[in-house]
Design a protein around this motif. Sequence first.
Motif, PDB file in Angstrom:
ATOM      1  N   GLN A  33      24.842  13.020  14.451  1.00  0.00           N
ATOM      2  CA  GLN A  33      25.876  13.863  13.850  1.00  0.00           C
ATOM      3  C   GLN A  33      25.313  14.862  12.836  1.00  0.00           C
ATOM      4  OE1 GLN A  33      26.430  10.267  13.787  1.00  0.00           O
ATOM      5  NE2 GLN A  33      27.413  10.565  15.784  1.00  0.00           N
TER       6      GLN A  33
ATOM      7  N   VAL B 225      26.523  19.309  16.101  1.00  0.00           N
ATOM      8  CA  VAL B 225      25.725  18.608  15.100  1.00  0.00           C
ATOM      9  C   VAL B 225      25.533  19.546  13.914  1.00  0.00           C
ATOM     10  CG1 VAL B 225      23.569  19.326  16.212  1.00  0.00           C
ATOM     11  CG2 VAL B 225      23.537  17.399  14.637  1.00  0.00           C
TER      12      VAL B 225
ATOM     13  N   THR C 118      29.876  10.430  10.622  1.00  0.00           N
ATOM     14  CA  THR C 118      28.423  10.274  10.597  1.00  0.00           C
ATOM     15  C   THR C 118      28.020   8.810  10.733  1.00  0.00           C
ATOM     16  OG1 THR C 118      28.033  12.261   9.284  1.00  0.00           O
ATOM     17  CG2 THR C 118      26.340  10.561   9.198  1.00  0.00           C
TER      18      THR C 118
END
Length: 458
Positions: free
Chosen positions: A292, A334, A376
Amino acid sequence: MAPKQKQNVYVLGVGMTKFIKPRGKVDYTELGFEAGVKAMLDAQINYDDVEQGVACYCYGDSTCGQRVFYQFGMTQIPIYNVNNNCSTGSTGLYMGRTFIASGAADCVLVVGFEKMMPGSLQSFFNDRENPTGTTVKMIAETRGFTNAPGAAQMFGNAGREYMEKFGAKAEDFAEIARVNHAHSVNNPYSQFQDVYTLDQIMKSTKIHEPLTKLQCCPTSDGGAAAVLVSQDFLDARPHLKPQAIQIAGQCLATDAPSLFSRSAIDLMGFEMTQFAVKKAMGEAGVTPKDVQVCELHDCFSANEMIVLDSLGLAEHGKAHEMVRKGDITYGGRVVVNPSGGLISKGHPLGATGIAQCAELVWHLRGWANNRAVPHTKVALQHNLGLGGAVVVTVYKRADDSEAKTLDDATISQTNGLGYNPAVVAKGFTAEQVKKVRSKSKTSDWALQDTQKKVEARF
């Protein structure tokens, strides 16, 4: 050789200084002291708990590490001085993890610091062969040299090749820089916190096609530190488990023969990054799609482009398409360099890799609440040094859960610093310093006036 079972290793504490322009006003002793004290306060340990020390720097005489560490205490532990070009800081993290994973230590303090000179990177030993001399000869034979700074030519040439082979445009590299500068406004440690339009970045001073000045990282003074601990050390302190971040996978790699394939991209260590990310992700049991948030080595926007490719975050040859889709920032696939990256945060060589670690630790703890990346769970770090070495690291929470964003008040109540270090660059008190310095083996002579100088800046 069959792989051996390794012990789990966690980042329990991190700390860093604000990165600043190299004006010669702050010495490395102060940078290392500030970062180390903050990391130990964050980890809620005393220096007497530290069994091995790793000092990371490129510019300085031998045993600068002892000069910094003796300020915390003179406990007679092993102290290692590490220099691995721009990957020095994360090389120190790799060493520390290796010590703990092998059972040689339960607690390791890694401190990176750099006091640099203004302007482009310089070589100081001109009476002997330069370690990157073979790289320089390859550039001379393939692309030739201009009057631009050497590093900008090396990475700029890789950018040119990406344009020639895959259709990237100058605007794509500028967009990478625009995003990193935009991210920096939320990082209190960043050397620069200015927002620019794509046009401003394109029209800034041309350095080496396709690079303009605002696409190049500055030289910086700064320090960063991390406390690494074993599973046993953490188990003995269960109240600290929510802030412990596991180094789930890591690989330190060097170059393959492809370095000298006559490709400008290969010459920047493309294959060693591919090798390292495969090893690190394999150990962590993840793929690029699981990531992430990522801190990668954007010394120049051109390097971020080729690293997006070599890390597997983008399909091969399509990193520029990832950039165009907005997939390197918030709302995209991302978030890359939420700290602002080297381009905006700065690049004090020995501290850079540890500062990347600190940023990702704060995200996984849920402390980076002003720049949090939703959901995350896996964070990726990439730190590169020509010559060459690369360290790729995968981080996860100790319980392998998704990070939950915490507010500053909650963090301040449990944190050893008394505030949220992810969102404010503050200092510490004399009483806090006393908490972390050795209880039995300190020397005021070793400390000199470092503490007073550091506290005066707060």
